[in-house]
Design a protein around this motif. Structure first.
Motif, PDB file in Angstrom:
ATOM      1  N   THR A   1     -42.309 -14.527   1.373  1.00 55.00           N
ATOM      2  CA  THR A   1     -43.042 -13.804   2.413  1.00 55.00           C
ATOM      3  C   THR A   1     -42.195 -12.669   2.953  1.00 55.00           C
ATOM      4  O   THR A   1     -41.127 -12.898   3.532  1.00 55.00           O
ATOM      5  CB  THR A   1     -43.431 -14.745   3.567  1.00 55.00           C
ATOM      6  OG1 THR A   1     -44.218 -15.820   3.040  1.00 55.00           O
ATOM      7  CG2 THR A   1     -44.233 -13.998   4.626  1.00 55.00           C
TER       8      THR A   1
ATOM      9  N   GLU B   1     -49.671 -10.634  10.304  1.00 54.63           N
ATOM     10  CA  GLU B   1     -50.158 -11.045  11.623  1.00 54.63           C
ATOM     11  C   GLU B   1     -50.834  -9.878  12.329  1.00 54.63           C
ATOM     12  O   GLU B   1     -51.769 -10.068  13.099  1.00 54.63           O
ATOM     13  CB  GLU B   1     -48.992 -11.547  12.480  1.00 54.63           C
ATOM     14  CG  GLU B   1     -48.306 -12.786  11.947  1.00 54.63           C
ATOM     15  CD  GLU B   1     -47.083 -13.171  12.738  1.00 54.63           C
ATOM     16  OE1 GLU B   1     -46.516 -14.252  12.469  1.00 54.63           O
ATOM     17  OE2 GLU B   1     -46.666 -12.399  13.629  1.00 54.63           O
ATOM     18  N   SER B   2     -50.337  -8.681  12.051  1.00 54.44           N
ATOM     19  CA  SER B   2     -50.882  -7.461  12.646  1.00 54.44           C
ATOM     20  C   SER B   2     -50.905  -6.395  11.563  1.00 54.44           C
ATOM     21  O   SER B   2     -50.087  -6.419  10.638  1.00 54.44           O
ATOM     22  CB  SER B   2     -50.007  -7.012  13.823  1.00 54.44           C
ATOM     23  OG  SER B   2     -50.521  -5.847  14.437  1.00 54.44           O
TER      24      SER B   2
ATOM     25  N   SER C   1     -47.984 -12.683   4.986  1.00 50.14           N
ATOM     26  CA  SER C   1     -47.075 -11.901   5.831  1.00 50.14           C
ATOM     27  C   SER C   1     -47.767 -11.214   6.997  1.00 50.14           C
ATOM     28  O   SER C   1     -47.092 -10.700   7.899  1.00 50.14           O
ATOM     29  CB  SER C   1     -46.372 -10.830   4.983  1.00 50.14           C
ATOM     30  OG  SER C   1     -47.297  -9.865   4.516  1.00 50.14           O
TER      31      SER C   1
ATOM     32  N   ASP D   1     -41.327  -9.295   5.433  1.00 46.28           N
ATOM     33  CA  ASP D   1     -41.533  -8.993   6.853  1.00 46.28           C
ATOM     34  C   ASP D   1     -42.681  -8.012   7.041  1.00 46.28           C
ATOM     35  O   ASP D   1     -43.431  -8.088   8.030  1.00 46.28           O
ATOM     36  CB  ASP D   1     -40.253  -8.387   7.448  1.00 46.28           C
ATOM     37  CG  ASP D   1     -39.071  -9.322   7.330  1.00 46.28           C
ATOM     38  OD1 ASP D   1     -39.102 -10.394   7.962  1.00 46.28           O
ATOM     39  OD2 ASP D   1     -38.123  -8.987   6.598  1.00 46.28           O
TER      40      ASP D   1
ATOM     41  N   GLY E   1     -47.776  -6.953   8.770  1.00 48.62           N
ATOM     42  CA  GLY E   1     -46.560  -7.751   8.834  1.00 48.62           C
ATOM     43  C   GLY E   1     -46.492  -8.564  10.104  1.00 48.62           C
ATOM     44  O   GLY E   1     -47.507  -8.796  10.779  1.00 48.62           O
ATOM     45  N   ARG E   2     -45.278  -9.028  10.419  1.00 48.62           N
ATOM     46  CA  ARG E   2     -45.085  -9.792  11.647  1.00 48.62           C
ATOM     47  C   ARG E   2     -45.473  -8.934  12.840  1.00 48.62           C
ATOM     48  O   ARG E   2     -45.144  -7.752  12.927  1.00 48.62           O
ATOM     49  CB  ARG E   2     -43.627 -10.229  11.782  1.00 48.62           C
ATOM     50  CG  ARG E   2     -43.142 -11.154  10.686  1.00 48.62           C
ATOM     51  CD  ARG E   2     -41.986 -12.053  11.145  1.00 48.62           C
ATOM     52  NE  ARG E   2     -41.035 -11.402  12.023  1.00 48.62           N
ATOM     53  CZ  ARG E   2     -39.857 -10.898  11.628  1.00 48.62           C
ATOM     54  NH1 ARG E   2     -39.519 -10.913  10.341  1.00 48.62           N
ATOM     55  NH2 ARG E   2     -39.034 -10.361  12.505  1.00 48.62           N
TER      56      ARG E   2
ATOM     57  N   GLU F   1     -44.448  -8.733  15.892  1.00 48.55           N
ATOM     58  CA  GLU F   1     -43.368  -8.119  16.677  1.00 48.55           C
ATOM     59  C   GLU F   1     -42.837  -6.857  16.017  1.00 48.55           C
ATOM     60  O   GLU F   1     -42.300  -5.968  16.694  1.00 48.55           O
ATOM     61  CB  GLU F   1     -42.227  -9.103  16.876  1.00 48.55           C
ATOM     62  CG  GLU F   1     -41.501  -9.479  15.594  1.00 48.55           C
ATOM     63  CD  GLU F   1     -40.368 -10.446  15.836  1.00 48.55           C
ATOM     64  OE1 GLU F   1     -39.250  -9.961  16.074  1.00 48.55           O
ATOM     65  OE2 GLU F   1     -40.601 -11.668  15.798  1.00 48.55           O
TER      66      GLU F   1
END
Length: 445
Positions: free
Chosen positions: A255, A107-108, A105, A257, A276-277, A279
């Motif tokens: 997965t 990315e950042s 999950s 968010d 998480g994502r 964005e």
């Protein structure tokens, strides 16, 4: 065992600390034993008594009380360079990159200082990202000492679970039973357009270790997708302990968010994180408009310990070892319970284990889950095994605390002091520790 020194320390502590402790779960009866030092998979108290330690700091000590040499070297190097700076360091970036490579999950990620701070920030993030207020939580789930989740009841009738929280703070929190997909569907049917997020532990890990029934998290994922809500997995306990480096979300194939972390991700030092994502997570300031900040966030010693902790696990047989010992404990305890207390339920997975003092025995335990309750409908215990926090709360908690825990302590085995907190194996534990613990179970149960 002699506990005179611990008794003296507790008497002093009562004069200067509420309840004599700095975390309520440490207030064991008749008084806590005070730890002087750790030694591998053991602890030694202030009176020199030695215990096999299955508490493991309530989860963060994947390697027990002796850090592997690379971890120790990393900690000493960064501690020697200076305690902290109020500015970014390279080790923060490296740790974030490692986590993002391994957790589905993430990315950042934003590092904070505790699991509570992580979940507080995740709830604020979800509300800011969705421009909604309501949050769904699980009855019996635990997400730290925060106002939004210290709430009990039902979606129709809920209130704070502790004094000190105004009733109005609980207005937007909707508690539902874990493992009840129909209840989840009903709360979304009623409030779906106002729900910012579902906040759930992949495994209820502060409530006796309750595994999800097959498909439950998939249902939550679909409901969140259909209504534009965020699915938040609280992996403060399960993160990097269940499912290896991919965490529990990889084990269950769902997965979220957003994921919250703590404990192991900091290598035994104070830590929390929200990943998480991109964005979503980049709605945190300064990239976005959801305020989040902290003086000690991304502390270089913690980041060094956490990164080295996870790298060592990636390069060695850490998970094979701790999971094997966890399975041996659960299978051994299951056999003992079948003989001496067939109504009790052994729970856990990977390196987590616990015995819940449930009150109903199966008619035939021949086909019961031998390595921890898996919520298997074909199991003869299925109807009586704990599926919700309420099921665990109905177990014999006083017997655990007043009789069993005390007896195991006298046998030199340190377990979590109540019916709810789970226990953990570590890389420092041995098969001899497992056998000695099973002997203690036979003597005490």
């Amino acid at each position: 065992m002699d506990h005179e020194r611990s008794r003296e320390l507790y008497d002093r502590a009562l004069s200067v600390m509420p309840g004599g402790v700095n975390s309520s779960v440490r207030a064991t009866m008749p008084h806590p034993f005070f730890i002087e030092r750790g030694d591998g998979g053991h602890v030694i108290d202030a009176d020199g008594n030695r215990y096999i330690d299955w508490v493991m700091g309530y989860g963060p000590l994947l390697y027990g009380h002796e850090m592997p040499d690379p971890v120790s070297a990393a900690v000493q190097s960064h501690a020697a360079a200076g305690p902290m700076y109020g500015a970014p360091t390279e080790i923060e970036v490296e740790h974030a990159e490692f986590v993002a490579r391994h957790v589905p999950s993430v990315e950042s990620i934003r590092f904070v200082n505790s699991g509570t701070e992580a979940t507080v920030s995740a709830v604020r993030l979800a509300r800011g990202y969705t421009d909604r207020d309501k949050v769904v939580i699980m009855q019996g789930g635990y997400h730290g000492a925060q106002e939004s989740t210290l709430v009990e009841g039902t979606p129709e009738s809920h209130h704070p679970s502790t004094k000190g929280i105004p009733e109005s703070f609980a207005e937007h929190t909707l508690p539902i039973p874990f493992n009840d997909p129909e209840a989840a569907k009903a709360v979304f049917a009623e409030h779906g357009d106002d729900i910012a997020a579902v906040l759930v532990e992949p495994i209820l890990a502060n409530t006796g270790i309750v595994m999800p029934i097959d498909g439950y998290h998939g249902t939550l994922r679909e409901l969140c997708d259909d209504h534009g809500s965020l699915l938040i997995f609280d992996e403060v306990i399960t993160g990097f302990r269940v499912g290896g480096l991919g965490c529990a979300q990889s084990k269950f194939g769902v997965t979220p968010d957003v994921t919250t972390f703590g404990k192991i991700i900091g290598g035994g030092f104070p830590v929390g994180a929200i990943g998480g994502r991109a964005e979503i997570v980049e709605e945190f300031t300064p990239a976005g408009d959801v305020f989040q900040s902290g003086t000690f966030s991304g502390h270089p010693v913690t980041m060094a310990a956490g990164k080295a902790y996870l790298e060592y696990a990636a390069e060695n047989d850490v998970y094979e070892h701790v999971n094997r010992l966890g399975r041996q404990l659960r299978e051994g305890i299951t056999e003992i319970c079948a003989d001496r207390a067939p109504e009790y339920t052994v729970v856990g997975t990977d390196s987590m284990f616990k015995t819940v003092f449930t009150r109903e025995a199966p008619d035939d335990d021949a086909d019961c889950c031998m390595s921890g309750c898996r919520q298997d409908p074909s199991c003869s215990r299925y109807e009586s095994c704990p599926k919700t926090g309420a099921d665990v709360a109905a177990a014999e908690t006083d017997r655990w605390e007043r009789v069993f825990w005390q007896g195991m302590k006298d046998e030199g085995v340190f377990l979590t002091a109540n019916q709810f907190e789970c226990q953990f194996t570590s890389y420092a534990h041995t098969e001899a520790d497992v056998e000695r613990t099973l002997e203690a179970y036979r003597a005490v149960l």
